[in-house]
Design an enzyme around this catalytic site. Sequence first.
Site, mmCIF file in Angstrom:
data_model
loop_
_atom_site.group_PDB
_atom_site.id
_atom_site.type_symbol
_atom_site.label_atom_id
_atom_site.label_comp_id
_atom_site.label_asym_id
_atom_site.label_seq_id
_atom_site.Cartn_x
_atom_site.Cartn_y
_atom_site.Cartn_z
ATOM 1 N N ARG A 1 0.016 14.817 12.381
ATOM 2 C CA ARG A 1 0.373 14.593 10.978
ATOM 3 C C ARG A 1 0.610 15.882 10.190
ATOM 4 O O ARG A 1 -0.084 16.191 9.235
ATOM 5 C CB ARG A 1 -0.685 13.734 10.282
ATOM 6 C CG ARG A 1 -1.124 12.486 11.004
ATOM 7 C CD ARG A 1 -0.040 11.456 11.222
ATOM 8 N NE ARG A 1 0.519 10.895 10.016
ATOM 9 C CZ ARG A 1 0.003 9.842 9.384
ATOM 10 N NH1 ARG A 1 -1.084 9.280 9.831
ATOM 11 N NH2 ARG A 1 0.577 9.374 8.287
ATOM 12 N N ARG B 1 -8.477 -0.574 5.171
ATOM 13 C CA ARG B 1 -7.659 0.438 4.475
ATOM 14 C C ARG B 1 -6.337 -0.168 4.032
ATOM 15 O O ARG B 1 -5.758 0.266 3.043
ATOM 16 C CB ARG B 1 -7.382 1.624 5.415
ATOM 17 C CG ARG B 1 -8.599 2.422 5.789
ATOM 18 C CD ARG B 1 -8.201 3.669 6.520
ATOM 19 N NE ARG B 1 -7.195 4.406 5.772
ATOM 20 C CZ ARG B 1 -6.526 5.448 6.262
ATOM 21 N NH1 ARG B 1 -6.766 5.864 7.475
ATOM 22 N NH2 ARG B 1 -5.633 6.072 5.531
ATOM 23 N N CYS C 1 -5.097 12.517 12.581
ATOM 24 C CA CYS C 1 -5.761 11.209 12.619
ATOM 25 C C CYS C 1 -5.467 10.578 13.977
ATOM 26 O O CYS C 1 -4.830 11.184 14.829
ATOM 27 C CB CYS C 1 -5.271 10.316 11.477
ATOM 28 S SG CYS C 1 -3.567 9.823 11.694
ATOM 29 N N LYS D 1 0.854 -1.201 0.000
ATOM 30 C CA LYS D 1 0.000 0.000 0.000
ATOM 31 C C LYS D 1 0.883 1.242 0.000
ATOM 32 O O LYS D 1 0.674 2.169 -0.794
ATOM 33 C CB LYS D 1 -0.885 0.003 1.242
ATOM 34 C CG LYS D 1 -1.532 1.345 1.552
ATOM 35 C CD LYS D 1 -2.418 1.318 2.772
ATOM 36 C CE LYS D 1 -1.705 1.506 4.058
ATOM 37 N NZ LYS D 1 -1.370 2.901 4.404
ATOM 38 N N ASN D 2 1.887 1.252 0.865
ATOM 39 C CA ASN D 2 2.665 2.481 1.052
ATOM 40 C C ASN D 2 3.674 2.731 -0.059
ATOM 41 O O ASN D 2 4.219 3.821 -0.161
ATOM 42 C CB ASN D 2 3.344 2.472 2.422
ATOM 43 C CG ASN D 2 2.321 2.618 3.531
ATOM 44 O OD1 ASN D 2 1.130 2.846 3.272
ATOM 45 N ND2 ASN D 2 2.755 2.467 4.764
ATOM 46 N N ASP E 1 4.990 1.075 12.008
ATOM 47 C CA ASP E 1 3.764 0.419 11.522
ATOM 48 C C ASP E 1 3.626 -1.010 12.019
ATOM 49 O O ASP E 1 2.589 -1.636 11.770
ATOM 50 C CB ASP E 1 3.722 0.437 9.989
ATOM 51 C CG ASP E 1 3.538 1.846 9.467
ATOM 52 O OD1 ASP E 1 3.729 2.055 8.257
ATOM 53 O OD2 ASP E 1 3.240 2.744 10.266
ATOM 54 N N ASP F 1 4.536 20.266 7.130
ATOM 55 C CA ASP F 1 5.481 21.387 6.985
ATOM 56 C C ASP F 1 6.717 21.021 6.175
ATOM 57 O O ASP F 1 7.240 21.838 5.403
ATOM 58 C CB ASP F 1 5.876 21.911 8.362
ATOM 59 C CG ASP F 1 6.494 20.823 9.233
ATOM 60 O OD1 ASP F 1 5.867 19.776 9.416
ATOM 61 O OD2 ASP F 1 7.633 21.012 9.695
HETATM 62 C C1 EPZ Z 1 4.233 7.108 5.995
HETATM 63 O O1 EPZ Z 1 3.438 8.172 6.475
HETATM 64 C C2 EPZ Z 1 3.344 5.878 6.023
HETATM 65 N N1 EPZ Z 1 2.170 6.087 5.184
HETATM 66 C C3 EPZ Z 1 2.889 5.594 7.460
HETATM 67 O O2 EPZ Z 1 2.160 4.369 7.436
HETATM 68 C C4 EPZ Z 1 4.127 5.406 8.329
HETATM 69 O O3 EPZ Z 1 3.718 5.202 9.678
HETATM 70 C C5 EPZ Z 1 5.009 6.651 8.236
HETATM 71 O O4 EPZ Z 1 5.360 6.893 6.852
HETATM 72 C C6 EPZ Z 1 6.301 6.486 9.025
HETATM 73 O O5 EPZ Z 1 7.005 5.371 8.565
HETATM 74 C C7 EPZ Z 1 2.300 5.975 3.835
HETATM 75 O O6 EPZ Z 1 3.368 5.720 3.322
HETATM 76 C C8 EPZ Z 1 1.049 6.151 3.029
HETATM 77 P P1 EPZ Z 1 6.179 10.651 7.850
HETATM 78 P P2 EPZ Z 1 3.994 9.695 6.356
HETATM 79 O O7 EPZ Z 1 6.043 11.892 7.067
HETATM 80 O O8 EPZ Z 1 4.915 9.812 5.221
HETATM 81 C C9 EPZ Z 1 6.524 13.962 11.138
HETATM 82 C C10 EPZ Z 1 0.340 2.961 7.792
HETATM 83 O O9 EPZ Z 1 -0.024 2.455 8.859
HETATM 84 N N2 EPZ Z 1 6.330 14.895 10.019
HETATM 85 O O10 EPZ Z 1 7.327 9.729 7.540
HETATM 86 O O11 EPZ Z 1 2.833 10.576 6.429
HETATM 87 C C11 EPZ Z 1 5.314 13.084 11.398
HETATM 88 O O12 EPZ Z 1 4.382 13.742 12.248
HETATM 89 C C12 EPZ Z 1 0.760 4.410 7.765
HETATM 90 O O13 EPZ Z 1 0.444 2.339 6.696
HETATM 91 C C13 EPZ Z 1 6.521 16.257 10.245
HETATM 92 O O14 EPZ Z 1 6.826 16.692 11.347
HETATM 93 O O15 EPZ Z 1 4.827 9.813 7.712
HETATM 94 C C14 EPZ Z 1 5.935 11.886 12.065
HETATM 95 O O16 EPZ Z 1 6.158 12.178 13.432
HETATM 96 C C15 EPZ Z 1 0.485 5.121 9.079
HETATM 97 N N3 EPZ Z 1 6.351 17.123 9.204
HETATM 98 C C16 EPZ Z 1 7.270 11.735 11.349
HETATM 99 O O17 EPZ Z 1 7.551 13.027 10.788
HETATM 100 C C17 EPZ Z 1 6.019 16.690 7.945
HETATM 101 O O18 EPZ Z 1 5.901 17.523 7.021
HETATM 102 C C18 EPZ Z 1 7.270 10.710 10.236
HETATM 103 O O19 EPZ Z 1 6.166 11.007 9.404
HETATM 104 C C19 EPZ Z 1 5.846 15.304 7.737
HETATM 105 C C20 EPZ Z 1 6.015 14.423 8.786
#
Ligand code: EPZ
Length: 436
Positions: A121, A408, A116, A22-23, A316, A124
């Site tokens: 989430r 999902r 969520c 999915k990811n 995850d 920035d």
């Molecule tokens: C991806 O989400 C995955 N989703 C998530 O899987 C996964 O948990 C996550 O990466 C971390 O591995 C998909 O790929 C569709 P991040 P993503 O940006 O990219 C912070 C699942 O269960 N952050 O890597 O949205 C954020 O809050 C889902 O399949 C910022 O601060 O996650 C988090 O603490 C859930 N600013 C950390 O970084 C930003 O602009 C990592 O988030 C973006 C993120």
Amino acid sequence: MDAFVIRGGTPLHGNIAIAGSKNAALPIMAAALLTDDPLDLLDVAELADIGNMRRLLHALGCDATAHDGALRLHVTDTSTSAAKYDIVRTMRASICTLGPMLARRGEARVSLPGGCAIGVRPVDLHLKGMEALGARLSLDSGDIVATTPPGGRLIGATVFLGGAYGPTVLGTANVMSAATLARGRTIIESAACEPEIVDLAAVLNAMGARITGAGSPRITIDGVERLHGARHRVMADRIEAGTYIMAGAIAGGSLTISNCPVDCLMAATTTLAEAGVTIRAEPGADPLRTTVTVSRSGPIRPTHVTTQPHPGFPTDLQAQLMALLTLAEGNSSITERIFPDRFMHVAELARMGADLMRHGSTVLVSGVKRLVGAPVMASDLRASASLVLAGLAASGQTIVRRVYHLDRGYERMEDRLNAVGAHIERVDERSLPLMD
Ligand code: EPZ
């Protein structure tokens, strides 16, 4: 809304084949916006999130049709570049249409994704990356409005994309995708190293992009004038694989998992080995599509885990591991470094008799002899999976409500598990007695 009625206590025997990731698929589908040619994808799983992305792409003029055994994505209309809130609010990954749309069409309007169950989430870092590429950004009634600089093309740049919680996976995907059509070289420092980024870079390069370093913290992209179509088989889903490996571990028995990207799961398989789980990989097979056998000859042993960006233990799989460790012979700890509030499953597992104590971003797991089935509520995708795993091992009946969360990210989980000996019935929640 559907619920699962699970009768626990039976070991699992047989094979589960892992579907496409999915990811990986979600940002790869968004990459179809970068070209006017068809993009053919194999192994795209039948999941709610994938369906949402198809709906979103359709609204952006990119149609998805079945073609020669593949999902064919083909942009036929570039007149609208606005990703509407009603779709974006259901799926945060919609944000990864921002970069491709901006790079190809010169403008994009994407609704800010809401929070969520696992955290705020923010996006920035996505916006920081787009601005580094010369994009002009503004906020307009909850939408990100982005345009390319005068001249209509993004400009390659060097950008540090690390945040307080480490790299951003979809942020890296967004910037890497946008940079493929920028003028000049882009370097992303503190890029996400997840395998899904490697898979996305492989597709983009097959489309004519010039990307090196994917899978490392520094990715270099030399912009090109245009991208063409490609045909790609999406990598196997490492989180689905890890989930079913832990199902085999918690339920007992002997389960084989085929099409398993065991090479992407080293942190998880190492942790499971510490916990007394034997995972045997088929020698000489493709490490991204191996058959593994999962078994456990003795008790589950306690261990201590902190979630990290890849190649560390994946956030995850945190909830699923917690379900397993609730039955360990001793005390474990799980610290969540990526989403510090990702503990919606703790209270639900406690309803089943788990002995859990949260201290900020750490949960102490005191092993108990057994879990007892109970009515519980799913809250997010991986927390739902954790509750199903607990239900497999619990004595008696467990009812997991709101399994739309599960749908999902897992294709018909009940069918896959029932085929190897589980007893799960999908029912309409309205047929159930009101929860106490
Ligand atoms: C991806 O989400 C995955 N989703 C998530 O899987 C996964 O948990 C996550 O990466 C971390 O591995 C998909 O790929 C569709 P991040 P993503 O940006 O990219 C912070 C699942 O269960 N952050 O890597 O949205 C954020 O809050 C889902 O399949 C910022 O601060 O996650 C988090 O603490 C859930 N600013 C950390 O970084 C930003 O602009 C990592 O988030 C973006 C993120």
